[in-house]
Design an enzyme around this catalytic site. Structure first.
Site, PDB file in Angstrom:
ATOM      1  N   HIS A   8       0.828  -1.223   0.000  1.00 14.62           N
ATOM      2  CA  HIS A   8       0.000   0.000   0.000  1.00 14.62           C
ATOM      3  C   HIS A   8       0.853   1.260   0.000  1.00 14.62           C
ATOM      4  O   HIS A   8       1.533   1.565   0.982  1.00 14.62           O
ATOM      5  CB  HIS A   8      -0.942   0.024   1.202  1.00 14.62           C
ATOM      6  CG  HIS A   8      -1.856   1.208   1.169  1.00 14.62           C
ATOM      7  ND1 HIS A   8      -2.707   1.459   0.122  1.00 14.62           N
ATOM      8  CD2 HIS A   8      -2.044   2.235   2.038  1.00 14.62           C
ATOM      9  CE1 HIS A   8      -3.375   2.573   0.341  1.00 14.62           C
ATOM     10  NE2 HIS A   8      -2.989   3.075   1.500  1.00 14.62           N
ATOM     11  N   HIS A  10       0.985   5.541  -1.842  1.00 14.93           N
ATOM     12  CA  HIS A  10       0.430   6.611  -2.688  1.00 14.93           C
ATOM     13  C   HIS A  10       1.687   7.357  -3.158  1.00 14.93           C
ATOM     14  O   HIS A  10       2.096   8.353  -2.549  1.00 14.93           O
ATOM     15  CB  HIS A  10      -0.450   7.574  -1.893  1.00 14.93           C
ATOM     16  CG  HIS A  10      -1.617   6.940  -1.183  1.00 14.93           C
ATOM     17  ND1 HIS A  10      -2.914   7.044  -1.635  1.00 14.93           N
ATOM     18  CD2 HIS A  10      -1.676   6.201  -0.037  1.00 14.93           C
ATOM     19  CE1 HIS A  10      -3.731   6.397  -0.799  1.00 14.93           C
ATOM     20  NE2 HIS A  10      -2.994   5.889   0.180  1.00 14.93           N
ATOM     21  N   GLU A 159     -10.420   2.378   9.034  1.00 10.97           N
ATOM     22  CA  GLU A 159      -9.111   2.921   9.408  1.00 10.97           C
ATOM     23  C   GLU A 159      -9.183   3.633  10.763  1.00 10.97           C
ATOM     24  O   GLU A 159      -8.492   3.259  11.693  1.00 10.97           O
ATOM     25  CB  GLU A 159      -8.613   3.874   8.307  1.00 10.97           C
ATOM     26  CG  GLU A 159      -7.249   4.482   8.630  1.00 10.97           C
ATOM     27  CD  GLU A 159      -6.684   5.308   7.475  1.00 10.97           C
ATOM     28  OE1 GLU A 159      -7.408   5.513   6.485  1.00 10.97           O
ATOM     29  OE2 GLU A 159      -5.517   5.731   7.584  1.00 10.97           O
TER      30      GLU A 159
HETATM   31 ZN   LIG Z   1      -3.692   4.904   1.933  1.00 13.86          ZN
END
Ligand SMILES: [Zn+2]
Length: 308
Positions: A8, A10, A159
């Site tokens: 994961h 970005h 989350e």
């Molecule tokens: Zn993320």
């Protein structure tokens, strides 16, 4: 290990280390800071950040990555990087019409990219950003499209405590300065609440049928872990980001007991000190001491094998 997977990232935020909290802050506070810091950002800056991110991954021996791109600028550099894994074009939007329009644009682009780059070890998928930032029809239709077309799907879910609060009540008490600073441009605003917790919400919408890769999964109870196990979903554990954004400790031992496949991800540089997945594993071992054996955490560095 010759293969090393960061499940994961970005990468388009790889130059935003200054946004990464030094000490734990709240998730709403962090989102506000992130949105504020990218408000005037140009696509060239995102592109340059992707290149920085790819270099950082390669420098620490990463062979596989699962990257989410909100601007979609990560796609071409990752397809050309030699890295394996998946790049997910992200969509979000709480307003139905605009959100569905963006989803249509994304599915069209993904279809073209998958056709043009069929043999590339970097696959192309869809990311529906999160439970709270996408209109329910986007979640439903996006997942259905992925399932029908066998396209990888990735979603941030369960989350922060704020996410659960938002879904249950339609608002988050702790918006404070965030709303005044950013106003309507921030999606984390009161919405019509489904009055369900994050995992049951995705289950009711049929999203889990697409077997999405689920990122975080911290705010879950035993029943919800069973739901994910039955749906044969994999999850990504990002312990350093979870700690810095005060999201809590993922109950890794419960996921392993339920035989849910778990992988490790650093998340972006905006909430992680670096993109080194071995450092993430070391942090996971520290945080899960007494709960999960170190060898089991090392096994989470392997590439994903649960593709749709
Ligand atoms: Zn993320």
């Amino acid at each position: 290990m010759t293969e090393l997977c960061n499940a994961h990232t970005h990468l388009e935020l790889s130059d935003l280390g200054r946004v990464c909290p030094q000490t734990p802050t709240s998730f709403p506070n962090w989102v506000g800071g992130l949105v504020w810091s990218v408000r005037n950002r140009k696509l060239e800056q995102y592109r340059a950040a992707v290149m920085l991110g790819i270099e950082a991954l390669q420098a620490c021996g990463t062979s596989h990555v699962h990257d989410i791109t909100n601007t979609w600028v990560s796609v071409e550099p990752l397809l050309n990087s030699g890295l394996q894994g998946c790049v997910y074009l992200e969509v979000l939007g709480q307003k139905r019409e605009r959100g569905l329009e963006r989803l249509k644009e994304a599915t069209g682009r993904i279809t073209d990219l998958r056709r043009a780059h069929a043999g590339n070890p970097m696959r192309v998928g869809l990311s529906l950003h999160s439970t709270w930032s996408c209109h329910p029809d986007m979640l439903r239709q996006g997942a259905e499209w992925c399932r029908e077309n066998k396209v990888p799907l990735c979603i941030h879910v369960a989350e922060s405590p704020a996410e659960t609060e938002m879904l249950l009540t339609g608002g988050v008490k702790e918006l404070g300065w965030i709303r005044t600073q950013i106003g309507r441009s921030l999606s984390m605003l009161p919405m019509s609440a489904p009055r369900l917790r994050p995992v049951p919400y995705l289950a009711v919408l049929g999203v889990l049928d697409a077997r999405p890769l689920l990122v975080h999964a911290v705010q879950v109870d035993d029943e919800e872990i069973d739901t994910l196990a039955r749906a044969r979903c994999a999850v990504v554990h990002c312990p350093r980001s979870n700690a810095l954004l005060s999201c809590g400790r993922m109950r890794l031992e419960a996921f392993l007991a339920a035989e849910v496949p778990v992988y490790l991800g650093t998340d972006s540089r905006a909430s992680s000190p670096d993109l080194d997945i071995r450092a993430e594993a070391a942090a996971a071992k520290r945080m899960q001491t007494g709960k999960v054996d170190a060898e089991k955490i090392d096994a989470m560095l392997a590439p994903l094998n649960s593709e749709p």
